[in-house]
Write a protein that holds these residues in place. Structure first.
Motif, PDB file in Angstrom:
ATOM      1  N   HIS A 270       0.849  -1.202   0.000  1.00  0.00           N
ATOM      2  CA  HIS A 270       0.000   0.000   0.000  1.00  0.00           C
ATOM      3  C   HIS A 270       0.881   1.248   0.000  1.00  0.00           C
ATOM      4  O   HIS A 270       1.838   1.337   0.773  1.00  0.00           O
ATOM      5  N   TYR A 271       0.520   2.211  -0.845  1.00  0.00           N
ATOM      6  CA  TYR A 271       1.314   3.428  -1.038  1.00  0.00           C
ATOM      7  C   TYR A 271       0.434   4.653  -0.873  1.00  0.00           C
ATOM      8  O   TYR A 271      -0.621   4.767  -1.494  1.00  0.00           O
ATOM      9  N   LEU A 272       0.885   5.586  -0.035  1.00  0.00           N
ATOM     10  CA  LEU A 272       0.192   6.846   0.218  1.00  0.00           C
ATOM     11  C   LEU A 272       1.097   7.995  -0.213  1.00  0.00           C
ATOM     12  O   LEU A 272       2.246   8.084   0.229  1.00  0.00           O
ATOM     13  N   ALA A 273       0.577   8.869  -1.075  1.00  0.00           N
ATOM     14  CA  ALA A 273       1.327  10.038  -1.549  1.00  0.00           C
ATOM     15  C   ALA A 273       0.689  11.308  -0.997  1.00  0.00           C
ATOM     16  O   ALA A 273      -0.483  11.587  -1.266  1.00  0.00           O
ATOM     17  N   LEU A 274       1.458  12.068  -0.226  1.00  0.00           N
ATOM     18  CA  LEU A 274       0.979  13.294   0.410  1.00  0.00           C
ATOM     19  C   LEU A 274       1.649  14.508  -0.230  1.00  0.00           C
ATOM     20  O   LEU A 274       2.864  14.503  -0.450  1.00  0.00           O
ATOM     21  N   GLY A 275       0.865  15.555  -0.540  1.00  0.00           N
ATOM     22  CA  GLY A 275       1.509  16.718  -1.145  1.00  0.00           C
ATOM     23  C   GLY A 275       0.568  17.800  -1.610  1.00  0.00           C
ATOM     24  O   GLY A 275      -0.458  18.076  -0.986  1.00  0.00           O
ATOM     25  N   ASP A 276       0.935  18.392  -2.749  1.00  0.00           N
ATOM     26  CA  ASP A 276       0.196  19.530  -3.305  1.00  0.00           C
ATOM     27  C   ASP A 276       0.083  19.354  -4.824  1.00  0.00           C
ATOM     28  O   ASP A 276      -0.100  18.227  -5.292  1.00  0.00           O
ATOM     29  N   SER A 277       0.208  20.435  -5.585  1.00  0.00           N
ATOM     30  CA  SER A 277       0.046  20.353  -7.042  1.00  0.00           C
ATOM     31  C   SER A 277       1.049  19.406  -7.687  1.00  0.00           C
ATOM     32  O   SER A 277       0.737  18.739  -8.677  1.00  0.00           O
ATOM     33  N   TYR A 278       2.254  19.330  -7.126  1.00  0.00           N
ATOM     34  CA  TYR A 278       3.286  18.489  -7.729  1.00  0.00           C
ATOM     35  C   TYR A 278       2.986  17.004  -7.563  1.00  0.00           C
ATOM     36  O   TYR A 278       3.415  16.185  -8.371  1.00  0.00           O
ATOM     37  N   THR A 279       2.267  16.660  -6.519  1.00  0.00           N
ATOM     38  CA  THR A 279       1.921  15.260  -6.274  1.00  0.00           C
ATOM     39  C   THR A 279       0.652  14.857  -7.023  1.00  0.00           C
ATOM     40  O   THR A 279       0.552  13.745  -7.538  1.00  0.00           O
ATOM     41  N   ILE A 280      -0.318  15.775  -7.110  1.00  0.00           N
ATOM     42  CA  ILE A 280      -1.555  15.463  -7.827  1.00  0.00           C
ATOM     43  C   ILE A 280      -1.351  15.633  -9.334  1.00  0.00           C
ATOM     44  O   ILE A 280      -2.166  15.159 -10.146  1.00  0.00           O
ATOM     45  N   GLY A 281      -0.250  16.280  -9.740  1.00  0.00           N
ATOM     46  CA  GLY A 281       0.055  16.410 -11.161  1.00  0.00           C
ATOM     47  C   GLY A 281      -0.825  17.428 -11.860  1.00  0.00           C
ATOM     48  O   GLY A 281      -1.441  17.129 -12.891  1.00  0.00           O
TER      49      GLY A 281
END
Length: 199
Positions: A4-15
């Motif tokens: 399981h992978y969780l990506a936390l961030g902002d515009s750079y993570t959501i693309g």
């Protein structure tokens, strides 16, 4: 069971401004699968414009299913853009990092912190008349904080900022956010740390 992978961030993570398939967390999963790693699609908690405190508030409202085998954290550009204090960034980033670690079941080596790219080199910054040297200096300060906190917590650190500075032409149509091609270069840099994290 797949990881399981969780990506936390902002515009750079959501693309922002790229197709979903171009987002670096999605590209990262594809590369890990090519290595033979069984891993789910990423759960992404990220929105364009979020600062550290806004990501924290979103995490309060989100539904998680820990422990995650991999958590990535890339946050801070909007703190810098809004002229937020570096000491405030350190305090809030450290809190987010501890939350990320707790979501892995307190396995700090399963957390990968990714540096903030330098938007000062982009066409958008140039058209806005922004000072690229001032932006670079501010982001270097923020990234030094994030690197320091990651090291202190025994999380992994990946510096993609030089990639962003070498490839100002690899931007999306908005002239600001990275293109899918730039995200591919980020993914190449992040993959070794992510692979080691889930090994």
């Amino acid at each position: 069971m797949p990881l399981h992978y969780l990506a936390l961030g902002d515009s750079y993570t959501i693309g922002e401004a790229v197709p979903a398939s171009g987002r670096w967390p999605v590209q990262l999963v594809e590369r890990l699968r090519a290595r033979g790693v069984a891993i789910d699609e990423p759960q992404i908690v990220a929105t364009t414009g979020w600062t550290t405190d806004e990501l924290s508030a979103a995490m309060d409202a989100a539904t998680f299913a820990p422990p995650y085998d991999l958590v990535t954290l890339l946050i801070g550009v909007n703190n810098q853009y809004r002229g937020r204090d570096a000491d405030e960034y350190r305090r809030e980033f450290a809190g987010l990092l501890q939350r990320a670690i707790s979501l892995t079941g307190d396995r700090a080596s399963h957390v990968v912190v990714v540096s903030i790219p330098d938007w000062g080199v982009t066409r958008f910054a140039h058209e806005q008349g922004r000072d690229p040297a001032q932006i670079a200096h501010a982001l270097d300060t923020y990234n030094a904080i994030a690197r320091d906190e990651a090291t202190r917590a025994s999380a992994r650190w990946v510096d993609i900022t030089p990639v962003s500075r070498r490839h100002p032409e690899l931007v999306a149509d908005d002239g600001l956010h990275p293109s899918a091609a730039q995200y591919t270069l980020w993914t190449e840099a992040i993959e070794p740390a992510a692979a080691a994290a889930v090994k």
